[in-house]
Scaffold this motif. Structure first.
Motif, PDB file in Angstrom:
ATOM      1  N   ALA A   1      -9.010   5.177  14.417  1.00 16.37           N
ATOM      2  CA  ALA A   1     -10.064   4.307  13.860  1.00 16.37           C
ATOM      3  C   ALA A   1     -10.521   4.836  12.496  1.00 16.37           C
ATOM      4  N   HIS A   2     -10.735   6.144  12.396  1.00 13.12           N
ATOM      5  CA  HIS A   2     -11.195   6.737  11.139  1.00 13.12           C
ATOM      6  C   HIS A   2     -10.090   6.636  10.078  1.00 13.12           C
ATOM      7  N   ARG A   3      -8.837   6.812  10.540  1.00 14.80           N
ATOM      8  CA  ARG A   3      -7.697   6.757   9.611  1.00 14.80           C
ATOM      9  C   ARG A   3      -7.591   5.348   9.010  1.00 14.80           C
ATOM     10  N   ARG A   4      -7.781   4.334   9.876  1.00 17.84           N
ATOM     11  CA  ARG A   4      -7.696   2.950   9.392  1.00 17.84           C
ATOM     12  C   ARG A   4      -8.810   2.677   8.384  1.00 17.84           C
ATOM     13  N   GLN A   5     -10.007   3.203   8.703  1.00 17.12           N
ATOM     14  CA  GLN A   5     -11.162   2.874   7.850  1.00 17.12           C
ATOM     15  C   GLN A   5     -11.161   3.642   6.521  1.00 17.12           C
ATOM     16  N   TYR A   6     -10.827   4.929   6.574  1.00 19.40           N
ATOM     17  CA  TYR A   6     -10.994   5.754   5.364  1.00 19.40           C
ATOM     18  C   TYR A   6      -9.694   6.378   4.839  1.00 19.40           C
ATOM     19  N   GLY A   7      -8.571   6.204   5.577  1.00 23.31           N
ATOM     20  CA  GLY A   7      -7.323   6.880   5.214  1.00 23.31           C
ATOM     21  C   GLY A   7      -6.908   6.649   3.777  1.00 23.31           C
ATOM     22  N   ASP A   8      -6.874   5.368   3.364  1.00 23.33           N
ATOM     23  CA  ASP A   8      -6.445   5.040   2.003  1.00 23.33           C
ATOM     24  C   ASP A   8      -7.384   5.647   0.969  1.00 23.33           C
ATOM     25  N   GLU A   9      -8.676   5.549   1.256  1.00 24.45           N
ATOM     26  CA  GLU A   9      -9.667   6.068   0.299  1.00 24.45           C
ATOM     27  C   GLU A   9      -9.527   7.575   0.121  1.00 24.45           C
ATOM     28  N   ILE A  10      -9.367   8.271   1.245  1.00 20.98           N
ATOM     29  CA  ILE A  10      -9.281   9.739   1.161  1.00 20.98           C
ATOM     30  C   ILE A  10      -7.981  10.139   0.463  1.00 20.98           C
ATOM     31  N   THR A  11      -6.890   9.402   0.753  1.00 21.85           N
ATOM     32  CA  THR A  11      -5.622   9.684   0.071  1.00 21.85           C
ATOM     33  C   THR A  11      -5.805   9.512  -1.437  1.00 21.85           C
ATOM     34  N   GLY A  12      -6.469   8.433  -1.812  1.00 21.73           N
ATOM     35  CA  GLY A  12      -6.720   8.179  -3.228  1.00 21.73           C
ATOM     36  C   GLY A  12      -7.571   9.268  -3.852  1.00 21.73           C
ATOM     37  N   LEU A  13      -8.569   9.734  -3.096  1.00 22.72           N
ATOM     38  CA  LEU A  13      -9.462  10.770  -3.610  1.00 22.72           C
ATOM     39  C   LEU A  13      -8.701  12.086  -3.827  1.00 22.72           C
ATOM     40  N   ILE A  14      -7.834  12.426  -2.859  1.00 23.04           N
ATOM     41  CA  ILE A  14      -7.057  13.674  -3.012  1.00 23.04           C
ATOM     42  C   ILE A  14      -6.156  13.563  -4.250  1.00 23.04           C
ATOM     43  N   ALA A  15      -5.545  12.382  -4.433  1.00 21.79           N
ATOM     44  CA  ALA A  15      -4.661  12.189  -5.593  1.00 21.79           C
ATOM     45  C   ALA A  15      -5.458  12.313  -6.890  1.00 21.79           C
ATOM     46  N   GLN A  16      -6.665  11.759  -6.887  1.00 22.31           N
ATOM     47  CA  GLN A  16      -7.490  11.817  -8.096  1.00 22.31           C
ATOM     48  C   GLN A  16      -7.952  13.244  -8.392  1.00 22.31           C
ATOM     49  N   VAL A  17      -8.292  13.991  -7.338  1.00 18.87           N
ATOM     50  CA  VAL A  17      -8.697  15.390  -7.521  1.00 18.87           C
ATOM     51  C   VAL A  17      -7.524  16.177  -8.106  1.00 18.87           C
ATOM     52  N   ARG A  18      -6.333  15.895  -7.610  1.00 16.37           N
ATOM     53  CA  ARG A  18      -5.148  16.613  -8.098  1.00 16.37           C
ATOM     54  C   ARG A  18      -4.900  16.285  -9.570  1.00 16.37           C
ATOM     55  N   ALA A  19      -5.044  15.001  -9.906  1.00 15.95           N
ATOM     56  CA  ALA A  19      -4.798  14.588 -11.295  1.00 15.95           C
ATOM     57  C   ALA A  19      -5.840  15.184 -12.244  1.00 15.95           C
TER      58      ALA A  19
ATOM     59  N   PRO B   1       0.819  -1.212   0.000  1.00 15.26           N
ATOM     60  CA  PRO B   1       0.000   0.000   0.000  1.00 15.26           C
ATOM     61  C   PRO B   1       0.852   1.261   0.000  1.00 15.26           C
ATOM     62  N   ARG B   2       0.376   2.267  -0.721  1.00 19.17           N
ATOM     63  CA  ARG B   2       1.115   3.537  -0.764  1.00 19.17           C
ATOM     64  C   ARG B   2       0.967   4.276   0.545  1.00 19.17           C
ATOM     65  N   LYS B   3       1.886   5.226   0.755  1.00 19.76           N
ATOM     66  CA  LYS B   3       1.840   6.017   1.994  1.00 19.76           C
ATOM     67  C   LYS B   3       0.595   6.904   1.992  1.00 19.76           C
ATOM     68  N   GLN B   4      -0.013   7.037   3.172  1.00 17.80           N
ATOM     69  CA  GLN B   4      -1.189   7.897   3.249  1.00 17.80           C
ATOM     70  C   GLN B   4      -0.785   9.371   3.227  1.00 17.80           C
ATOM     71  N   HIS B   5      -1.693  10.207   2.752  1.00 20.30           N
ATOM     72  CA  HIS B   5      -1.420  11.641   2.688  1.00 20.30           C
ATOM     73  C   HIS B   5      -1.207  12.179   4.110  1.00 20.30           C
ATOM     74  N   TRP B   6      -0.345  13.198   4.251  1.00 25.88           N
ATOM     75  CA  TRP B   6      -0.011  13.675   5.603  1.00 25.88           C
ATOM     76  C   TRP B   6      -1.223  14.205   6.362  1.00 25.88           C
ATOM     77  N   THR B   7      -2.186  14.746   5.655  1.00 31.49           N
ATOM     78  CA  THR B   7      -3.362  15.300   6.339  1.00 31.49           C
ATOM     79  C   THR B   7      -4.157  14.192   7.058  1.00 31.49           C
ATOM     80  N   ILE B   8      -4.043  12.964   6.533  1.00 32.59           N
ATOM     81  CA  ILE B   8      -4.805  11.833   7.088  1.00 32.59           C
ATOM     82  C   ILE B   8      -4.319  11.507   8.502  1.00 32.59           C
TER      83      ILE B   8
END
Lengths: 115, 314
Positions: free
Chosen positions: B18-36, B5-12
């Motif tokens: 508990a929230h970081r474990r559940q949604y951290g990867d998804e939110i990191t992915g979403l931020i990356a997609q918004v940037r792209a 797994p890739r590193k999570q975004h620093w904001t996460i």
């Protein structure tokens, strides 16, 4: 399910999931589209709302997959979520129908002119 | 699938674990997609939103948390009170003072944003209402040193409680979960009714001049203090809507129990030394008792009704 009308962000989120399951980014874009560009639900608000709706049993995780080395969940409406959305849509339709009916009885009301 | 797994975004990292474990990867992915897809600016805005949400979860005010939901119910009560008080203080500041008023300092910059908050909230423009509330918070905090600078220590003493109250009200508006905005027709109706029921006596009472007896056969022109009127009319107007708001959740009922206990404490011998502004202790205690017990009774009735409903369906 609830005595209160749904708040707009919840209504938009459930509506965005009504036709097909979607993942986070797709949901964000769909909400923007459904609201005709008026509402942009940011990541924090989106996942906060999803967390709440998951706990309320209105939304479920349809599938989890690894995309580009990252976990991605796809969310779908539950039966309760679909029922609640249908109820709310019916309530809004009834109000809108009544508004249209009253305006057609008094067309000048649309311009704010009274005889 | 087997890629690490890739590193999570620093904001996460600011999210609770508990929230970081559940949604951290998804939110990191979403931020990356918004940037792209949408560029750097859009991604920075998402990161700011994630930071705000992390702070919200850390302080227990997320929309899935009881305190967050309680804040969403309290916002329609707090906004009209802060707004009509600010509007009244603005009106009193604008009219020429009477000798009866004595030396009195006002901080109009701290009041100016509140009528805007109310108008935006009534119009259902919640984002605009939050921006105005942020202005109200900033101006209330700035007015604290400003009051002592323009009117010395007395100026700050006269305004401190009001400014802190307005700042707390603005904080409550900002802390209300953005996905639970009080923009539904019911919430807007509540705001309009409270604004009218409290605003009319406050505004009219504060600007109306009457003859006050100052001794045998002597009188002078006088006006009621807006804060005195608020302490009198506020508990009367707010008792019912506050009880209804508190009765809707378990966190609210806990607050109602605290309110009732506080009211009992105030009228007990132990609470006698507690002083309320303008001698309003009796009124505040009795209305707090009625509000708290009313909320608990309403909650119990609702719960029993729901149980009966479930039993009937089951």
């Amino acid at each position: 399910m609830t005595e209160q009308p749904l708040r707009e962000p919840t209504l938009l989120l459930l509506t965005a999931l009504a036709d097909t399951p979607r993942h986070g980014y797709a949901l964000m874009k769909e909400i923007e589209k459904v609201s005709r560009g008026r509402v942009r639900m940011r990541a924090g608000t989106l996942y906060g709302a999803l967390d709440r709706l998951l706990k309320q049993g209105l939304v479920r995780v349809e599938r989890e997959e690894i995309v580009d080395s990252r976990m991605r969940r796809t969310y779908a409406l539950t039966g309760a979520g679909a029922g609640l959305l249908a109820e709310e849509a019916e309530r809004l339709r009834a109000t809108a129908d009544e508004a249209v009916r009253r305006l057609s009885v008094n067309p000048s009301g649309a311009d704010g002119v009274t005889a | 699938m087997s890629t690490p797994p890739r590193k999570q975004h620093w904001t996460i990292r600011l999210y609770p674990p508990a929230h970081r474990r559940q949604y951290g990867d998804e939110i990191t992915g979403l931020i990356a997609q918004v940037r792209a897809d949408e560029g750097r600016r859009a991604s920075v805005l998402e990161q700011a939103a994630v930071l705000a949400h992390a702070l919200r979860l850390r302080t227990g005010t997320g929309s899935a948390q009881p305190v967050g939901r309680l804040l969403a119910r309290l916002a329609p009560l707090v906004i009209p009170v802060a707004s009509v008080l600010s509007l009244t203080l603005l009106a009193v500041w604008a009219i020429p003072p009477l000798p009866w008023d004595g030396p009195r300092a006002y901080t109009p910059s701290a009041y100016a944003a509140w009528p805007v908050v109310l108008v935006c909230a009534l119009a259902g423009r919640w984002t605009a209402a939050r921006i105005a509330a942020a202005c109200a918070l900033g101006s209330a905090l700035l007015s604290l040193p400003l009051a002592s600078w323009t009117a010395a220590a007395e100026g700050q003493e006269q305004n401190r409680a009001t400014l802190i109250g307005l700042a707390l009200a603005a904080l409550l508006v900002l802390a209300t979960p953005p996905d639970l905005p009080p923009t539904a027709a019911g919430a807007r109706r509540t705001m309009a009714l409270i604004a009218l029921a409290l605003g009319a006596p406050l505004l009219v009472g504060s600007v109306t001049v009457f003859e006050a007896a100052t001794g045998p056969y002597t009188s002078t022109e006088a006006r009621a203090d807006p804060l005195r009127l608020l302490f009198f009319f506020g508990p009367l107007v707010l008792a019912f809507p506050v009880a209804m708001a508190m009765a809707r959740s378990r966190a609210g009922v806990f607050l109602a129990a605290l309110l009732t206990a506080g009211a009992v404490f105030l009228v007990s011998p132990l609470g006698l030394p507690v002083e309320f502004p303008y001698g309003s202790g009796g009124m505040v205690a009795s209305m707090a008792f009625l509000t708290g017990t009313g909320a608990m009774v309403r909650y119990t009735v609702r719960k029993n009704r729901r149980h009966r409903g479930t039993a009937a369906v089951g």
